[in-house]
Design an enzyme around this catalytic site. Structure first.
Site, PDB file in Angstrom:
ATOM      1  N   TYR A  22       2.492 -36.591  11.542  1.00  0.00           N
ATOM      2  CA  TYR A  22       1.388 -37.601  11.553  1.00  0.00           C
ATOM      3  C   TYR A  22       1.542 -38.171  12.218  1.00  0.00           C
ATOM      4  O   TYR A  22       1.194 -39.458  11.665  1.00  0.00           O
ATOM      5  CB  TYR A  22       2.420 -38.065  10.436  1.00  0.00           C
ATOM      6  CG  TYR A  22       2.998 -36.530   9.102  1.00  0.00           C
ATOM      7  CD1 TYR A  22       2.289 -36.573   8.085  1.00  0.00           C
ATOM      8  CD2 TYR A  22       4.565 -36.058   9.213  1.00  0.00           C
ATOM      9  CE1 TYR A  22       2.284 -35.456   6.988  1.00  0.00           C
ATOM     10  CE2 TYR A  22       3.970 -35.423   8.715  1.00  0.00           C
ATOM     11  CZ  TYR A  22       3.662 -35.133   7.669  1.00  0.00           C
ATOM     12  OH  TYR A  22       4.085 -34.225   6.567  1.00  0.00           O
ATOM     13  N   GLY A 138      11.182 -30.927   0.174  1.00  0.00           N
ATOM     14  CA  GLY A 138       9.918 -31.348  -0.017  1.00  0.00           C
ATOM     15  C   GLY A 138       9.669 -30.251   1.676  1.00  0.00           C
ATOM     16  O   GLY A 138       8.179 -30.489   1.811  1.00  0.00           O
ATOM     17  N   HIS A 143       8.334 -27.892   8.743  1.00  0.00           N
ATOM     18  CA  HIS A 143       8.034 -28.337   9.971  1.00  0.00           C
ATOM     19  C   HIS A 143       8.679 -28.281  11.963  1.00  0.00           C
ATOM     20  O   HIS A 143       7.433 -28.983  12.133  1.00  0.00           O
ATOM     21  CB  HIS A 143       8.208 -30.445   9.804  1.00  0.00           C
ATOM     22  CG  HIS A 143       7.507 -30.936   8.830  1.00  0.00           C
ATOM     23  ND1 HIS A 143       7.653 -30.612   7.450  1.00  0.00           N
ATOM     24  CD2 HIS A 143       5.990 -30.907   9.476  1.00  0.00           C
ATOM     25  CE1 HIS A 143       6.726 -31.221   7.337  1.00  0.00           C
ATOM     26  NE2 HIS A 143       5.747 -31.543   7.546  1.00  0.00           N
ATOM     27  N   ARG A 176       9.021 -23.668   1.119  1.00  0.00           N
ATOM     28  CA  ARG A 176       8.574 -22.970   0.493  1.00  0.00           C
ATOM     29  C   ARG A 176       8.852 -21.607   0.115  1.00  0.00           C
ATOM     30  O   ARG A 176       9.868 -20.429   1.225  1.00  0.00           O
ATOM     31  CB  ARG A 176       7.222 -23.114   0.727  1.00  0.00           C
ATOM     32  CG  ARG A 176       6.810 -24.001   0.601  1.00  0.00           C
ATOM     33  CD  ARG A 176       5.340 -24.258   0.862  1.00  0.00           C
ATOM     34  NE  ARG A 176       4.213 -25.895   0.511  1.00  0.00           N
ATOM     35  CZ  ARG A 176       3.769 -25.927  -0.422  1.00  0.00           C
ATOM     36  NH1 ARG A 176       3.056 -25.207  -1.128  1.00  0.00           N
ATOM     37  NH2 ARG A 176       3.287 -26.896  -0.628  1.00  0.00           N
ATOM     38  N   TYR A 195       6.015 -32.941  -6.853  1.00  0.00           N
ATOM     39  CA  TYR A 195       5.154 -34.602  -7.832  1.00  0.00           C
ATOM     40  C   TYR A 195       4.312 -34.193  -8.086  1.00  0.00           C
ATOM     41  O   TYR A 195       3.630 -33.031  -7.753  1.00  0.00           O
ATOM     42  CB  TYR A 195       4.992 -35.022  -6.636  1.00  0.00           C
ATOM     43  CG  TYR A 195       4.767 -34.373  -5.310  1.00  0.00           C
ATOM     44  CD1 TYR A 195       5.558 -34.163  -4.226  1.00  0.00           C
ATOM     45  CD2 TYR A 195       3.528 -33.658  -5.082  1.00  0.00           C
ATOM     46  CE1 TYR A 195       5.476 -33.910  -3.048  1.00  0.00           C
ATOM     47  CE2 TYR A 195       3.522 -32.890  -3.755  1.00  0.00           C
ATOM     48  CZ  TYR A 195       4.675 -32.517  -3.048  1.00  0.00           C
ATOM     49  OH  TYR A 195       3.855 -32.366  -1.440  1.00  0.00           O
TER      50      TYR A 195
END
EC number: 2.1.1.20
Length: 293
Positions: A22, A138, A143, A176, A195
């Site tokens: 990001y 999440g 990552h 996931r 979400y």
């Protein structure tokens, strides 16, 4: 090595060893729109997490992948004492802004937000006697890439994260359903359990293999951005996020190893007890570990 084979969005490094996907700020801005605020969290997720923490008497919580702070904000609002860390300063600025805007509320004035690195977490965050609960949700842990090819960085990061948990405390960490993604080449059917975003237009899944081994999964998001088009019409933004594909069996071994085997471990599939071979295909696997020693 990864970037020479396949171009990711890892444009900078916020903390040594952890690429900040990001870093340019744009992905962080669009991601904030995509996941929304605490009101965008599903009722099932909120009820499950709050119920789990309260069931185990947790009060002091460390969010080791707070991102924009949406989960931490929810926990602060619900009366928990929260410390929030992330490797991306571009993501943290949203959490810091929320704390500043609500600084007159005692709970938010006490909210601790820091930039931290999982690979040096034991030095970056003073744990004291340990936290009642540590959360990493999440799909955040994915990552962290396997840059050395031996998962040594994954082991170090998980060991550091586990060290933050007090005896009798919880680690709640997810990933996931990469087993399904690797076997089919696409994400499991079903809505996101965390979400309820109505801005997603498309998510394309790609799998990179190196020496016949799955090395990285990329998700290319196409997100509708209100007012970003001509004359204030909706526009579209595309960004890519890259993940290490943790499969259920191997990740189970990693997290148990992080506690030296001294833990009680259960696995949930989309907040429900998971049984191998069950008909329902979960989008996420959630590991709940209670430190026993």
């Amino acid at each position: 090595m990864v970037d020479s084979v396949y171009r990711t969005r890892s444009l900078g490094v916020a903390a040594e060893g952890i690429p900040d996907q990001y870093a340019d700020g744009e992905a962080a801005r669009v991601w904030q729109l995509y996941i929304g605020d605490t009101r965008s969290r599903t009722a099932e997720y909120k009820a499950w997490l709050l119920g789990l923490l309260r069931q185990h008497g947790c009060h002091r919580v460390l969010d080791v992948a707070c991102g924009t702070g949406v989960d931490s904000i929810m926990l602060v609002e619900e009366g928990f004492s929260v410390t929030s860390v992330d490797a991306s300063d571009k993501m943290l600025k949203y959490a810091l802004k929320e704390r500043w805007n609500r600084r007159k509320e005692p709970a938010f004035d006490k909210w601790v937000i820091e930039e931290a690195n999982w690979l040096t977490l034991d030095k970056d965050v003073p744990a004291g006697d340990g936290f009642d609960a540590v959360i990493c949700l999440g799909n955040s842990f994915a990552h962290l890439p396997d840059s050395k090819g031996d998962q040594s960085e994954h082991r170090l990061a998980l060991k550091n994260i586990a060290s933050m948990v007090r005896p009798g405390g919880l680690l709640v960490i997810d990933h996931r359903n990469y087993d399904y993604i690797l076997s089919t080449g696409c994400a499991p059917p079903g809505k996101n359990i965390y979400y309820k975003s109505d801005l997603t237009k498309d998510i394309t899944t790609s799998v990179l293999t190196v020496n016949n081994k799955a090395h990285m999964v990329t998700l290319d998001y196409t997100v509708q951005v209100p007012g970003a088009g001509r004359d204030g019409a909706p526009g579209f933004s595309k960004f890519r996020l890259s993940y290490y594909p943790h499969c259920l069996a191997s990740f189970t071994e990693l997290v148990q190893e992080a506690f030296g085997g001294r833990c009680q471990h259960s696995v949930l599939g989309d907040f429900k007890p998971y049984r191998p071979g069950q008909a329902y295909v979960p989008c996420y696997f959630i590991h709940v570990l209670k430190k026993t020693g």
